[in-house]
Design a protein around this motif. Structure first.
Motif, PDB file in Angstrom:
ATOM      1  N   SER A 155       0.835  -1.184   0.000  1.00  0.00           N
ATOM      2  CA  SER A 155       0.000   0.000   0.000  1.00  0.00           C
ATOM      3  C   SER A 155       0.882   1.250   0.000  1.00  0.00           C
ATOM      4  N   VAL A 156       0.243   2.377  -0.182  1.00  0.00           N
ATOM      5  CA  VAL A 156       0.946   3.669  -0.205  1.00  0.00           C
ATOM      6  C   VAL A 156       0.308   4.561   0.850  1.00  0.00           C
ATOM      7  N   ASP A 157       1.139   5.221   1.680  1.00  0.00           N
ATOM      8  CA  ASP A 157       0.603   6.091   2.727  1.00  0.00           C
ATOM      9  C   ASP A 157       0.292   7.482   2.191  1.00  0.00           C
ATOM     10  N   GLU A 158      -0.208   8.355   3.061  1.00  0.00           N
ATOM     11  CA  GLU A 158      -0.621   9.706   2.656  1.00  0.00           C
ATOM     12  C   GLU A 158       0.531  10.567   2.157  1.00  0.00           C
ATOM     13  N   GLU A 159       1.773  10.187   2.469  1.00  0.00           N
ATOM     14  CA  GLU A 159       2.951  10.937   2.012  1.00  0.00           C
ATOM     15  C   GLU A 159       3.529  10.366   0.719  1.00  0.00           C
TER      16      GLU A 159
END
Length: 74
Positions: A1-5
């Motif tokens: 997954s990819v975080d908000e940053e």
């Protein structure tokens, strides 16, 4: 997954954590470099945050609290 940053999140299991903690510094750095380069190239991201079962990964030689980049190994 990819975080908000925009960091790729790679959550490994305890088996991988135990494997890497059983290595010396050189082996640990080699494995981490291979993992980081592979995932950043595959997902075309700039940074990857490696966690162990949702927690910060401690390798025995370092604590990976910050995302890793390709230049983390130069």
């Amino acid at each position: 997954s990819v975080d908000e940053e925009g960091n790729l999140i790679l959550d490994v299991d305890a088996g991988f954590g135990d494997y890497i903690r059983g290595m010396g510094t050189a082996g640990e750095n080699y494995v981490l470099k291979c993992v980081v380069y592979t995932y950043l190239d595959a997902y075309q991201c700039d940074q990857v945050r490696i966690t162990e079962e949702g927690e910060v990964l401690g390798t025995g030689h370092q604590i990976l609290e910050e995302p890793l980049r390709k230049d983390s190994f130069n």
